[in-house]
Write a protein that holds these residues in place. Structure first.
Motif, PDB file in Angstrom:
ATOM      1  N   ARG A  68       0.835  -1.199   0.000  1.00  0.00           N
ATOM      2  CA  ARG A  68       0.000   0.000   0.000  1.00  0.00           C
ATOM      3  C   ARG A  68       0.875   1.257   0.000  1.00  0.00           C
ATOM      4  O   ARG A  68       1.935   1.308   0.642  1.00  0.00           O
ATOM      5  CB  ARG A  68      -0.916   0.007   1.214  1.00  0.00           C
ATOM      6  N   LEU A  69       0.413   2.228  -0.713  1.00  0.00           N
ATOM      7  CA  LEU A  69       1.197   3.445  -0.946  1.00  0.00           C
ATOM      8  C   LEU A  69       1.633   4.094   0.376  1.00  0.00           C
ATOM      9  O   LEU A  69       2.781   4.526   0.524  1.00  0.00           O
ATOM     10  CB  LEU A  69       0.347   4.409  -1.790  1.00  0.00           C
ATOM     11  N   GLN A  70       0.718   4.151   1.397  1.00  0.00           N
ATOM     12  CA  GLN A  70       1.030   4.844   2.652  1.00  0.00           C
ATOM     13  C   GLN A  70       2.174   4.199   3.417  1.00  0.00           C
ATOM     14  O   GLN A  70       2.834   4.854   4.228  1.00  0.00           O
ATOM     15  CB  GLN A  70      -0.208   4.898   3.549  1.00  0.00           C
ATOM     16  N   GLU A  71       2.445   2.890   3.135  1.00  0.00           N
ATOM     17  CA  GLU A  71       3.508   2.214   3.866  1.00  0.00           C
ATOM     18  C   GLU A  71       4.887   2.571   3.340  1.00  0.00           C
ATOM     19  O   GLU A  71       5.886   2.234   3.953  1.00  0.00           O
ATOM     20  CB  GLU A  71       3.305   0.695   3.807  1.00  0.00           C
ATOM     21  N   MET A  72       4.944   3.295   2.193  1.00  0.00           N
ATOM     22  CA  MET A  72       6.227   3.592   1.573  1.00  0.00           C
ATOM     23  C   MET A  72       6.646   5.049   1.748  1.00  0.00           C
ATOM     24  O   MET A  72       7.686   5.475   1.228  1.00  0.00           O
ATOM     25  CB  MET A  72       6.156   3.266   0.073  1.00  0.00           C
ATOM     26  N   PHE A  73       5.796   5.866   2.496  1.00  0.00           N
ATOM     27  CA  PHE A  73       6.170   7.277   2.687  1.00  0.00           C
ATOM     28  C   PHE A  73       7.575   7.378   3.280  1.00  0.00           C
ATOM     29  O   PHE A  73       7.955   6.617   4.183  1.00  0.00           O
ATOM     30  CB  PHE A  73       5.182   7.981   3.632  1.00  0.00           C
ATOM     31  N   GLY A  74       8.296   8.341   2.779  1.00  0.00           N
ATOM     32  CA  GLY A  74       9.628   8.618   3.296  1.00  0.00           C
ATOM     33  C   GLY A  74      10.744   7.840   2.626  1.00  0.00           C
ATOM     34  O   GLY A  74      11.926   8.147   2.817  1.00  0.00           O
ATOM     35  N   LEU A  75      10.434   6.802   1.820  1.00  0.00           N
ATOM     36  CA  LEU A  75      11.475   6.000   1.176  1.00  0.00           C
ATOM     37  C   LEU A  75      11.735   6.539  -0.229  1.00  0.00           C
ATOM     38  O   LEU A  75      10.851   6.553  -1.082  1.00  0.00           O
ATOM     39  CB  LEU A  75      11.051   4.533   1.089  1.00  0.00           C
ATOM     40  N   THR A  76      12.954   7.002  -0.459  1.00  0.00           N
ATOM     41  CA  THR A  76      13.282   7.585  -1.766  1.00  0.00           C
ATOM     42  C   THR A  76      14.011   6.614  -2.682  1.00  0.00           C
ATOM     43  O   THR A  76      13.861   6.676  -3.908  1.00  0.00           O
ATOM     44  CB  THR A  76      14.160   8.839  -1.569  1.00  0.00           C
ATOM     45  N   ASP A  77      14.783   5.719  -2.100  1.00  0.00           N
ATOM     46  CA  ASP A  77      15.548   4.776  -2.937  1.00  0.00           C
ATOM     47  C   ASP A  77      14.768   3.475  -3.122  1.00  0.00           C
ATOM     48  O   ASP A  77      14.351   2.830  -2.144  1.00  0.00           O
ATOM     49  CB  ASP A  77      16.896   4.461  -2.281  1.00  0.00           C
ATOM     50  N   THR A  78      14.614   3.078  -4.357  1.00  0.00           N
ATOM     51  CA  THR A  78      13.907   1.818  -4.661  1.00  0.00           C
ATOM     52  C   THR A  78      14.735   0.629  -4.175  1.00  0.00           C
ATOM     53  O   THR A  78      15.947   0.562  -4.439  1.00  0.00           O
ATOM     54  CB  THR A  78      13.687   1.672  -6.183  1.00  0.00           C
ATOM     55  N   PRO A  79      14.140  -0.306  -3.412  1.00  0.00           N
ATOM     56  CA  PRO A  79      14.897  -1.489  -2.974  1.00  0.00           C
ATOM     57  C   PRO A  79      15.468  -2.269  -4.176  1.00  0.00           C
ATOM     58  O   PRO A  79      14.812  -2.395  -5.218  1.00  0.00           O
ATOM     59  CB  PRO A  79      13.845  -2.319  -2.232  1.00  0.00           C
ATOM     60  N   ARG A  80      16.663  -2.785  -4.011  1.00  0.00           N
ATOM     61  CA  ARG A  80      17.332  -3.523  -5.095  1.00  0.00           C
ATOM     62  C   ARG A  80      17.742  -4.916  -4.583  1.00  0.00           C
ATOM     63  O   ARG A  80      18.071  -5.080  -3.403  1.00  0.00           O
ATOM     64  CB  ARG A  80      18.556  -2.765  -5.602  1.00  0.00           C
ATOM     65  N   ILE A  81      17.746  -5.882  -5.485  1.00  0.00           N
ATOM     66  CA  ILE A  81      18.134  -7.250  -5.143  1.00  0.00           C
ATOM     67  C   ILE A  81      19.181  -7.733  -6.144  1.00  0.00           C
ATOM     68  O   ILE A  81      19.638  -6.957  -6.994  1.00  0.00           O
ATOM     69  CB  ILE A  81      16.901  -8.194  -5.134  1.00  0.00           C
ATOM     70  N   ALA A  82      19.563  -9.024  -6.034  1.00  0.00           N
ATOM     71  CA  ALA A  82      20.606  -9.607  -6.902  1.00  0.00           C
ATOM     72  C   ALA A  82      21.889  -8.813  -6.773  1.00  0.00           C
ATOM     73  O   ALA A  82      22.455  -8.325  -7.766  1.00  0.00           O
ATOM     74  CB  ALA A  82      20.150  -9.679  -8.349  1.00  0.00           C
ATOM     75  N   LYS A  83      22.347  -8.701  -5.528  1.00  0.00           N
ATOM     76  CA  LYS A  83      23.582  -7.977  -5.231  1.00  0.00           C
ATOM     77  C   LYS A  83      23.491  -6.533  -5.703  1.00  0.00           C
ATOM     78  O   LYS A  83      24.469  -5.942  -6.145  1.00  0.00           O
ATOM     79  CB  LYS A  83      24.788  -8.675  -5.873  1.00  0.00           C
ATOM     80  N   GLY A  84      22.260  -5.977  -5.601  1.00  0.00           N
ATOM     81  CA  GLY A  84      22.049  -4.581  -5.959  1.00  0.00           C
ATOM     82  C   GLY A  84      21.925  -4.330  -7.449  1.00  0.00           C
ATOM     83  O   GLY A  84      21.811  -3.167  -7.856  1.00  0.00           O
ATOM     84  N   ARG A  85      21.852  -5.396  -8.260  1.00  0.00           N
ATOM     85  CA  ARG A  85      21.816  -5.202  -9.713  1.00  0.00           C
ATOM     86  C   ARG A  85      20.413  -4.915 -10.241  1.00  0.00           C
ATOM     87  O   ARG A  85      20.260  -4.330 -11.305  1.00  0.00           O
ATOM     88  CB  ARG A  85      22.345  -6.462 -10.414  1.00  0.00           C
TER      89      ARG A  85
END
Length: 828
Positions: free
Chosen positions: A749-766
Motif C-alpha cells: 500500500r502506498l502509505q507504507e512507503m512514505f519517506g522512502l526515496t531509494d527503490t529497494p534492489r536485489i541480486a547484489k544490488g543489480r
C-alpha cells in the motif's frame, strides 16, 4: 523333320560357342530353340562327350521338351535325352542332354561346384527371370570365371533385355532368330470388365467357337479360375466334339499330355484352359484362337511383414504379346483380350524379376552353402534387395542355419541339402528325433504346394488337410478333392521319407501345431479374443470366420494373407502351451519388468515369460531391485512432468528465487523444469528410495530437495540476494513475487512507503524491485521502479484521485517527510 525358324542360326550358334564361352539366343515362341539347339550342340567338337544341362522354369515344360527331343532321336526318355525335376528323374548312364528345373541346378552346383562332366549350361526362357535362374546364372558365371574357363553358358529367351545380359557376360555375342509367325487379329473389349473374370471368359469361348475354326487356348490366372471356367463351359453343353482340357503345373502327367496333344478325331476341337505356364516352352497343338484374361498370379514377399502372399495382377505387355503369339503358330489367328485398349496402354512393359519380390531365405541359404554369404561377391542382373535379404538372413539365424556373422552352421548345411524351403527343411529335421518325421514330411509336401484342399474343408485346420490327403491317396472319393493330386503329394512325401530314412507311420495329426511352430516360429499366434490373434512376429491376425480354431489359446499360422491391418489366417494348427515351452525353451525370455503405471500412479513390478511379441505368463515380482524401482519412478515423473511432485507455495517460490539469481549470478544452479527433469537422478534420486506411488511422493519435502542443490555459501547468500520478504518503512514484511523472472515485484500500500526515496534492489544490488503501489482497497494505482521520481512527479495526481475516494486515509502534502503507516492514519 519339319524346318523351323531356329534352324537358320544353328550353325552360327555352334560357331559362336566354338570361339566364345558365352552366347545369347533370342527367338520367338515356336521358333524351335528349346528342342533344336540342344540336339545341334551334341555334334560340337568342344563338347568332347560332356553333358548338356538345360534349365527350364517349369516341370511340365522340362518333361515335354525331353520327351520331344527323345522322339526326334527315335529313343525313349532316359537314353540320350533325360530330365530331372522335383520328385521325378529319367536319366541313364548314356544320357547326354539333361533337361532340369532350376531348383535341381542349385542342388547339382552345391554337390559338384565345378560341374565336372558338364560342357555347357543352357538357360532357356530366361526372360521369365525366376529367382533360381538368376541365382543359377550367377553361380555358373563364377564357376566359369574362377574354375572352369572351358564351361560354356548359353542364355536363350523369347523376349529379354539382351544387351543387359550380354554386358553381364562380358559382351557375349547375341544371335537372333527371325522367327515365323502369322498375323494375329486382336480384339479388345469395349469397356472394362466387372465381376468374376470366369463369366467373361465363358462368353468369349462360346463366341470364338461359333466364329472361328480350330482349337482355343485360354489364359487364366490360376487353378481356381480354371475349374470355375470349366464348370461354366460344361453348363453350355458344347457337344462331344469340343474337349475341355485344363493345363497347369500340378496336373498329373497324363492330363498334361492330353492338353498338349492334338485332337484325336477330325472335326473335334479343344479348349485348353491354362495358366501362364503355356506362354512359352510348351507347344499346344492346333491352336488358332487365344482368349487372354489379362491376369496372372504372382508371389510377392513383404519385408514389412515377413510374409509371402499371392496376388492376381495384370499381365505385362511382353507376356500379353507372347500369349497372343500362340494363335499365330499354324496360320493366321485371332486373339481376344478381355481388357480395353486404354487399359492396354497402362500395362507394364515387362514383368518384375522374381528376385525383387520373392522370399529370399532360400537364396540366402544357397549363397551361404556356396561359401559366398555376401551377394555382392557375385554378378547379378538385379541384385537381391538389401532389406529382404537381411530379413532372410535373420530368419536363417533364428532357424539355426546361419551363425550371427552369416556363416553356414552344420544344421544349415543339412537344411541346404534338402529340396525344401529352409523353414520346412528345419521342421522336418527337428521332427525326426521326436519320431514325428513322417507327419513332418507330409506337412512339408503339402505346404510346398498351394492349398489344393481348401475347397474341400470348412475350416483352416491343417490337420483336416492331412486327413483328407491320406484318405484321398488311399482311394477315398470326396467332392472338391482331386485324388490324383493327393496321390502325387503322398508319393512325394513317401520319397522324402525314404531319402531321410523315415518310416511311414500314419501318425495322429495332433502334433501338427508343434511341427508348424518349428517352421514358422514367427507365426505362433496367441488369442486376443475369439478369432483374433497376435503373432509372435508382432503382427495381428484373424480367422476368416468362426470355427473350432477360433477359441484356441495358441495356434501356428502356416498360410496368411498380409493385406490390411491384421493378416488373414488360411491355414493353421493348434499348439499346446506345454509343447511351446518344451520346444522353444531356449527362445523363451524370462524378464523382470519394473515400470511406471500412469493409470494407477504407481510403480508395478512383474515377472513375465515372452516368446517373440507374445507374453506367455506374467506374475507379480515380490522383491524388485530398489534401483529399478527408483528408475521406474523417475521415468514416471519425467512422463508426467514435475507437476506430479508436491509443489507447495514455499517450494515454488524457492525455485523461482533460484531461477531469478541464475540469470544474474554466475554458477548459480539452473532450476528450470527441463533441467530439473534432465538431472532428476542427481537432485531427487537419493531421496526417493522406497517411494513407489504418487501417494509416496506427497510425503517428500520438495523445498529441502531444492535447497540441497545449493552450496552452503549459496544458501547463505540466497536470503540476501533474493529475499523472500522486504521490510518497508511502515515496518511491514512484504513478500516478494518472483513469478516474473525479469522483474520481481513488491505489492504494497502506498502509505507504507512514505519517506522512502531509494527503490529497494536485489541480486547484489543489480536489479531494482518493481513496486506495485496499492490503494487502501489493495488495488494497484501505480507501478514503478523509481520511487523518487514517483514522489516527485506522479504522487500528487494520484493523491488528487484517491483522496476523494478515501477521505479518512492519510494523504500528506510532503510524502518524503510523512510518517509511513499500515493504518488509515499514523498513530499520534
Amino acid at each position: 523333320m519339319p524346318v523351323l525358324p531356329i534352324d537358320a542360326i544353328l550353325t552360327p550358334i555352334l560357331d559362336t560357342l566354338d570361339q566364345s564361352p558365352c552366347a545369347l539366343v533370342v527367338a520367338q515362341p515356336g521358333a524351335g530353340k528349346t528342342t533344336r539347339v540342344p540336339l545341334a550342340l551334341l555334334r560340337a567338337e568342344w563338347l568332347q562327350g560332356r553333358k548338356i544341362i538345360m534349365l527350364e522354369p517349369r516341370r511340365l515344360a522340362a518333361r515335354a521338351a525331353a520327351r520331344f527331343m527323345a522322339q526326334q532321336l527315335g529313343e525313349q526318355v532316359g537314353e540320350t535325352v533325360g530330365y530331372r525335376v522335383k520328385g521325378d528323374t529319367r536319366v541313364g548312364s548314356a544320357t547326354r542332354i539333361e533337361v532340369i528345373t532350376e531348383g535341381v541346378l542349385t542342388r547339382m552346383l552345391q554337390n559338384d561346384p565345378v560341374l565336372e562332366g558338364v560342357g555347357i549350361v543352357i538357360f532357356d526362357e530366361f526372360h521369365e527371370r525366376s529367382l533360381h535362374a538368376d541365382l543359377g546364372l550367377a553361380l555358373c558365371r563364377q564357376i566359369q570365371t574362377v574354375l572352369r574357363d572351358d564351361l560354356r553358358l548359353l542364355v536363350m529367351s523369347a523376349t529379354m533385355e539382351a544387351e543387359a545380359v550380354s554386358s553381364l557376360l562380358d559382351d557375349a555375342p547375341i544371335l537372333e532368330s527371325e522367327g515365323r509367325t502369322y498375323p494375329v487379329e486382336t480384339h479388345y473389349v469395349p469397356k472394362p470388365l466387372t465381376g468374376p473374370i470366369e463369366k467373361a471368359v465363358v462368353a468369349a469361348v462360346a463366341q470364338a467357337l461359333r466364329a472361328h475354326e480350330g482349337s482355343v487356348l485360354v489364359f487364366l490366372p490360376g487353378t481356381a479360375e480354371i475349374h470355375r471356367t470349366a464348370s461354366g463351359l460344361v453348363a453350355l453343353q458344347l457337344g462331344r466334339e469340343v474337349e475341355i482340357a485344363p493345363l497347369y503345373g500340378n496336373l498329373p502327367q497324363e492330363a498334361q499330355d492330353r492338353a498338349l496333344a492334338p485332337v484325336r478325331t477330325q472335326g473335334h476341337r479343344k479348349v485348353v484352359l491354362a495358366t501362364s505356364i503355356a506362354e512359352t516352352s510348351l507347344t499346344v497343338e492346333g491352336i488358332t484362337v487365344v482368349i487372354d484374361s489379362g491376369l496372372m498370379r504372382v508371389s510377392r514377399f513383404s519385408p514389412r511383414t515377413g510374409m509371402t502372399r499371392l496376388e492376381t495382377v495384370p499381365v505385362s505387355v511382353a507376356s500379353a504379346d507372347q500369349r497372343r503369339g500362340r494363335a499365330g503358330r499354324l496360320g493366321p489367328g485371332v486373339c481376344y483380350r478381355l481388357w480395353t485398349e486404354q487399359e492396354h496402354r497402362q500395362l507394364q512393359p515387362s514383368s518384375v524379376p522374381e528376385i525383387r519380390e520373392a522370399d529370399l531365405a532360400p537364396l540366402a541359404l544357397e549363397l551361404a552353402a556356396w561359401g559366398e554369404p555376401d551377394p555382392a561377391a557375385l554378378v547379378w542382373l538385379d541384385p537381391p534387395p538389401e532389406a529382404a535379404y537381411l530379413q532372410a538372413r535373420d530368419l536363417l539365424v533364428q532357424l539355426g542355419a546361419l551363425n550371427e556373422s552369416g556363416g553356414l552352421t552344420p544344421h544349415g548345411g543339412r537344411l541346404a541339402a534338402l529340396p525344401l524351403h529352409p523353414r520346412l527343411a528345419h521342421m522336418v529335421l527337428q521332427a525326426i528325433p521326436l519320431e514325428l518325421g513322417a507327419l513332418a514330411c507330409e506337412l512339408a509336401v503339402m505346404l510346398s504346394e498351394r492349398d489344393a484342399l481348401r475347397a474341400a474343408t470348412k475350416d483352416a485346420d491343417v490337420r483336416s488337410r492331412i486327413e483328407l490327403l491320406r484318405r484321398a491317396a488311399a482311394g477315398e472319393q470326396r467332392e472338391g478333392v482331386d485324388a490324383r493330386v493327393c496321390r502325387r503329394m503322398a508319393a512325394e512325401a513317401g520319397e522324402l521319407m525314404r531319402s531321410l530314412g523315415v518310416k511311414p507311420s500314419g501318425a495322429d495329426t495332433a502334433a501338427s501345431g508343434l511341427l508348424l511352430a518349428f517352421a514358422y516360429p514367427d507365426r505362433v499366434a496367441q488369442r486376443r479374443s475369439t478369432g483374433r490373434f497376435l503373432l509372435s512376429g508382432g503382427r495381428g491376425a484373424d480367422l476368416p470366420e468362426l470355427q473350432p480354431l477360433s477359441n484356441e489359446r495358441y495356434l501356428v499360422a502356416a498360410e496368411l494373407e498380409d493385406s490390411g491391418v491384421d493378416s488373414r489366417i488360411y491355414l493353421a494348427a493348434p499348439l499346446e502351451e506345454e509343447a511351446l515351452y518344451e520346444a522353444f525353451e531356449g527362445s523363451i525370455r524370462k524378464e523382470q519388468l519394473v515400470q511406471w503405471d500412469a493409470a494407477g500412479g504407481v510403480v508395478k513390478a512383474r515377472e513375465r515369460w515372452r516368446f517373440g511379441a507374445l507374453t506367455l505368463k506374467e506374475t507379480v515380482l515380490a522383491n524388485p531391485d530398489p534401483e529399478r524401482v527408483l528408475e521406474a519412478l523417475l521415468n514416471g515423473i519425467r512422463a508426467e512432468s514435475l507437476d506430479i511432485l508436491p509443489w507447495t507455495r514455499q517450494a515454488r517460490q524457492y525455485q523461482q528465487r533460484c531461477l531469478f539469481l541464475h540469470r544474474f549470478v554466475e554458477d548459480w544452479p539452473d532450476m528450470r523444469e527441463e533441467t530439473l527433469l534432465d538431472t532428476l537422478e542427481m537432485w531427487a534420486g537419493p531421496h526417493l528410495y522406497g517411494v513407489k506411488s504418487k501417494g509416496g511422493l506427497e510425503r517428500i519435502n520438495l523445498t529441502s530437495l531444492l535447497e540441497e542443490m545449493l552450496t552452503w555459501e549459496q544458501r547463505r547468500s540466497l536470503d540476501e540476494w533474493a529475499p523472500t520478504h522486504i521490510t518497508v518503512p511502515s515496518g511491514s514484511r512484504i513478500p516478494v513475487d518472483y513469478s516474473d523472472l525479469e522483474s520481481p515485484k513488491l505489492s504494497v500500500r502506498l502509505q507504507e512507503m512514505f519517506g522512502l526515496t531509494d527503490t529497494p534492489r536485489i541480486a547484489k544490488g543489480r536489479v531494482p524491485i518493481t513496486i506495485h503501489l496499492l490503494s487502501p482497497a489493495q488495488r494497484p494505482v501505480q507501478v514503478t521502479r523509481d520511487l523518487a521520481s514517483f514522489w516527485r512527479d506522479a504522487y500528487f495526481e494520484v493523491k488528487k484521485d484517491l483522496k476523494g475516494r478515501y477521505p479518512k486515509h492519510y494523504w500528506p502534502d510532503d510524502p518524503m517527510a510523512a510518517v509511513p503507516t499500515n493504518r488509515a492514519k499514523p498513530r499520534t
